[in-house]
Write a protein that holds these residues in place. Structure first.
Motif, PDB file in Angstrom:
ATOM      1  N   GLU A   1       0.813  -1.205   0.000  1.00 31.09           N
ATOM      2  CA  GLU A   1       0.000   0.000   0.000  1.00 31.09           C
ATOM      3  C   GLU A   1       0.856   1.269   0.000  1.00 31.09           C
ATOM      4  O   GLU A   1       0.523   2.255  -0.667  1.00 31.09           O
ATOM      5  CB  GLU A   1      -0.933   0.009   1.224  1.00 31.09           C
ATOM      6  CG  GLU A   1      -2.036  -1.043   1.180  1.00 31.09           C
ATOM      7  CD  GLU A   1      -1.546  -2.443   1.548  1.00 31.09           C
ATOM      8  OE1 GLU A   1      -2.291  -3.408   1.324  1.00 31.09           O
ATOM      9  OE2 GLU A   1      -0.405  -2.550   2.079  1.00 31.09           O
TER      10      GLU A   1
ATOM     11  N   GLN B   1       2.601   1.546  -3.542  1.00 31.23           N
ATOM     12  CA  GLN B   1       1.606   1.887  -4.558  1.00 31.23           C
ATOM     13  C   GLN B   1       1.070   3.300  -4.386  1.00 31.23           C
ATOM     14  O   GLN B   1       0.790   3.995  -5.370  1.00 31.23           O
ATOM     15  CB  GLN B   1       0.472   0.859  -4.531  1.00 31.23           C
ATOM     16  CG  GLN B   1       0.911  -0.514  -5.025  1.00 31.23           C
ATOM     17  CD  GLN B   1      -0.036  -1.629  -4.631  1.00 31.23           C
ATOM     18  OE1 GLN B   1      -1.118  -1.377  -4.083  1.00 31.23           O
ATOM     19  NE2 GLN B   1       0.352  -2.879  -4.898  1.00 31.23           N
ATOM     20  N   ALA B   2       0.952   3.747  -3.135  1.00 30.35           N
ATOM     21  CA  ALA B   2       0.482   5.113  -2.897  1.00 30.35           C
ATOM     22  C   ALA B   2       1.443   6.132  -3.508  1.00 30.35           C
ATOM     23  O   ALA B   2       1.019   7.141  -4.092  1.00 30.35           O
ATOM     24  CB  ALA B   2       0.329   5.359  -1.402  1.00 30.35           C
TER      25      ALA B   2
ATOM     26  N   MET C   1       3.672   5.508  -6.028  1.00 26.56           N
ATOM     27  CA  MET C   1       3.715   5.351  -7.476  1.00 26.56           C
ATOM     28  C   MET C   1       2.447   5.847  -8.171  1.00 26.56           C
ATOM     29  O   MET C   1       2.454   6.115  -9.375  1.00 26.56           O
ATOM     30  CB  MET C   1       3.961   3.882  -7.842  1.00 26.56           C
ATOM     31  CG  MET C   1       5.293   3.333  -7.353  1.00 26.56           C
ATOM     32  SD  MET C   1       6.700   4.276  -7.988  1.00 26.56           S
ATOM     33  CE  MET C   1       8.041   3.523  -7.044  1.00 26.56           C
ATOM     34  N   ASN C   2       1.367   5.969  -7.418  1.00 28.29           N
ATOM     35  CA  ASN C   2       0.096   6.408  -8.006  1.00 28.29           C
ATOM     36  C   ASN C   2      -0.196   7.891  -7.759  1.00 28.29           C
ATOM     37  O   ASN C   2      -1.331   8.333  -7.975  1.00 28.29           O
ATOM     38  CB  ASN C   2      -1.050   5.555  -7.453  1.00 28.29           C
ATOM     39  CG  ASN C   2      -0.998   4.130  -7.975  1.00 28.29           C
ATOM     40  OD1 ASN C   2      -0.583   3.892  -9.113  1.00 28.29           O
ATOM     41  ND2 ASN C   2      -1.403   3.178  -7.150  1.00 28.29           N
TER      42      ASN C   2
ATOM     43  N   PRO D   1      -0.767  11.489  -8.639  1.00 32.95           N
ATOM     44  CA  PRO D   1      -1.132  12.082  -9.932  1.00 32.95           C
ATOM     45  C   PRO D   1       0.000  12.922 -10.524  1.00 32.95           C
ATOM     46  O   PRO D   1       0.662  13.684  -9.820  1.00 32.95           O
ATOM     47  CB  PRO D   1      -2.346  12.958  -9.590  1.00 32.95           C
ATOM     48  CG  PRO D   1      -2.916  12.343  -8.349  1.00 32.95           C
ATOM     49  CD  PRO D   1      -1.742  11.823  -7.572  1.00 32.95           C
TER      50      PRO D   1
ATOM     51  N   THR E   1       5.212  -3.656  -9.156  1.00 34.48           N
ATOM     52  CA  THR E   1       4.844  -2.248  -9.006  1.00 34.48           C
ATOM     53  C   THR E   1       5.887  -1.347  -9.656  1.00 34.48           C
ATOM     54  O   THR E   1       5.549  -0.372 -10.342  1.00 34.48           O
ATOM     55  CB  THR E   1       4.688  -1.882  -7.517  1.00 34.48           C
ATOM     56  OG1 THR E   1       3.719  -2.746  -6.923  1.00 34.48           O
ATOM     57  CG2 THR E   1       4.258  -0.439  -7.349  1.00 34.48           C
TER      58      THR E   1
ATOM     59  N   ARG F   1       5.635  -1.681 -13.488  1.00 36.90           N
ATOM     60  CA  ARG F   1       4.448  -1.002 -13.998  1.00 36.90           C
ATOM     61  C   ARG F   1       4.655   0.518 -14.013  1.00 36.90           C
ATOM     62  O   ARG F   1       4.263   1.203 -14.962  1.00 36.90           O
ATOM     63  CB  ARG F   1       3.239  -1.363 -13.138  1.00 36.90           C
ATOM     64  CG  ARG F   1       1.918  -0.813 -13.660  1.00 36.90           C
ATOM     65  CD  ARG F   1       0.734  -1.532 -13.034  1.00 36.90           C
ATOM     66  NE  ARG F   1       0.766  -1.515 -11.572  1.00 36.90           N
ATOM     67  CZ  ARG F   1       1.020  -2.594 -10.817  1.00 36.90           C
ATOM     68  NH1 ARG F   1       1.276  -3.773 -11.390  1.00 36.90           N
ATOM     69  NH2 ARG F   1       1.025  -2.503  -9.501  1.00 36.90           N
ATOM     70  N   ALA F   2       5.303   1.029 -12.971  1.00 38.26           N
ATOM     71  CA  ALA F   2       5.575   2.473 -12.925  1.00 38.26           C
ATOM     72  C   ALA F   2       6.479   2.892 -14.075  1.00 38.26           C
ATOM     73  O   ALA F   2       6.249   3.919 -14.730  1.00 38.26           O
ATOM     74  CB  ALA F   2       6.213   2.836 -11.582  1.00 38.26           C
TER      75      ALA F   2
ATOM     76  N   ASN G   1       4.781   3.086 -17.248  1.00 39.84           N
ATOM     77  CA  ASN G   1       3.980   4.313 -17.279  1.00 39.84           C
ATOM     78  C   ASN G   1       4.855   5.561 -17.364  1.00 39.84           C
ATOM     79  O   ASN G   1       4.382   6.681 -17.170  1.00 39.84           O
ATOM     80  CB  ASN G   1       3.084   4.386 -16.042  1.00 39.84           C
ATOM     81  CG  ASN G   1       1.980   3.349 -16.060  1.00 39.84           C
ATOM     82  OD1 ASN G   1       1.526   2.924 -17.128  1.00 39.84           O
ATOM     83  ND2 ASN G   1       1.542   2.937 -14.886  1.00 39.84           N
TER      84      ASN G   1
END
Length: 357
Positions: free
Chosen positions: A244, A247-248, A250-251, A253, A277, A280-281, A284
């Motif tokens: 968590e 991911q927080a 890497m996510n 905005p 993770t 995937r980052a 992106n």
């Protein structure tokens, strides 16, 4: 608000070492005890000679400039870094060197940021400060300020500045700014440079470590960059870090990049969720910059299996860069370059002597 300026002329009618612009940003150095009570308050820089009378004996012209609202260095931010770069740029032809009086907590960040913003710098920019306020009897402020001024004014036999880069001077040591890190909060020897030698040591004489000092380059023109991209983040690894948390980060905005503070020589957990993770980052187009949590040594991606996976995923090795220099380098690179691959290439190589190849 306008800047406050104070001019101090040397004792001799003709200064022998040019002119120095001193920029006061705030911090512990500029504090004195108020007349009534024992509270420390910022002192008026019009009284600088009263506090540091030795300045009047230096054989070069000095101009003191104070920011309209001096701040605690914990409130330092990229907008002020750009303001400092612009002050230096607009005064570059009028002064031979620059000294910045700065709080210690974020001094290494400011020195690193200025090293990137001031491209082709060919004059000294020396940051210094103090662990004890100038109004305290045992303050280290006087020695730090006087020696920083002497270093800024120093010239070689050809008349060129001996120092032509952004540095930090503290407790007898002149360090490359983007190689420095604050290591002590209660010791005068506050700053260290574990992966790069001191540029000079001030004892009875000032001894210069010339092979490690950026050489003076005649004929180059200063380029002042006036933007930084703050869509960046730190992620520090620790045993037990949760999906968590990662991911927080890497996510976030509009995130452009993450300085990943890893173990030892660039190692991180090989748990599938973590590697997925990270991968995937990167897909992106979030740049991951691998920096060691160790003060000394360097990232060696692929040396251990735990870092091999990061290398395969496309994580950028930060070599021996400090976290302070890494995060400000990201801000600089993302401000001048939008292409993902170009950003990766710029981060992976030294731009201002901030890392080894």
């Amino acid at each position: 608000m306008p800047y406050s300026k104070i001019h101090i002329n040397p004792i001799s009618p003709e200064p022998t070492s040019g002119s120095v612009l001193v920029i006061y940003t705030g911090g512990t150095l500029g504090m004195v005890y108020e007349t009534k009570g024992r509270q420390l308050v910022p002192f008026n820089f019009d009284q600088i000679i009263e506090r540091v009378p030795e300045i009047s004996r230096l054989d070069f012209a000095i101009t003191f400039l104070s920011l309209p609202e001096p701040i605690d260095s914990s409130n330092m931010n990229p907008a002020i870094w750009i303001e400092l770069a612009e002050i230096i740029g607009s005064n570059y032809d009028q002064f031979d060197s620059f000294v910045i009086l700065h709080g210690t907590d974020t001094m290494a960040y400011t020195a690193s940021a200025l090293s990137y913003l001031l491209e082709n710098l060919n004059k000294p920019v020396i940051l210094t400060g103090a662990q004890l306020p100038i109004g305290v009897a045992r303050s280290d402020a006087r020695e730090n300020v006087i020696t920083a001024l002497e270093l800024a004014a120093a010239r070689n036999e050809q008349g060129n500045p001996i120092i032509s880069e952004v540095c930090i001077y503290f407790n007898s040591n002149l360090l490359r700014g983007n190689r420095s890190k604050k290591k002590e909060s209660s010791d005068f020897n506050a700053f260290h440079s574990e992966n790069y030698p001191a540029l000079a040591t001030a004892g009875v004489r000032i001894e210069y470590n010339l092979p490690y000092i950026k050489p003076f380059l005649p004929g180059v023109e200063l380029v002042v960059h006036k933007s930084l991209n703050t869509q960046v983040a730190f992620l520090k690894m620790f045993p037990g870090i949760s999906p968590e948390v990662v991911q927080a980060v890497m996510n976030i905005p509009d995130l452009r990049g993450v300085v990943l503070e890893t173990f030892g020589a660039g190692n991180a957990t090989t748990d599938i969720w973590f590697l997925s993770t990270i991968s995937r980052a990167i897909k992106n187009q979030i740049v991951i910059f691998n920096v060691s949590q160790c003060d000394g040594g360097r990232v060696a991606q692929g040396h251990y299996q735990t870092s091999k996976y990061l290398q395969q995923a496309g994580v950028v090795s930060g070599s021996d860069i400090t976290p302070e220099a890494a995060i400000t380098k990201m801000m600089y690179v993302f401000a001048i370059e939008s292409d993902y691959q170009n950003c990766v290439e710029m981060l992976g190589k030294p731009l201002r002597g901030e890392m080894s190849i």
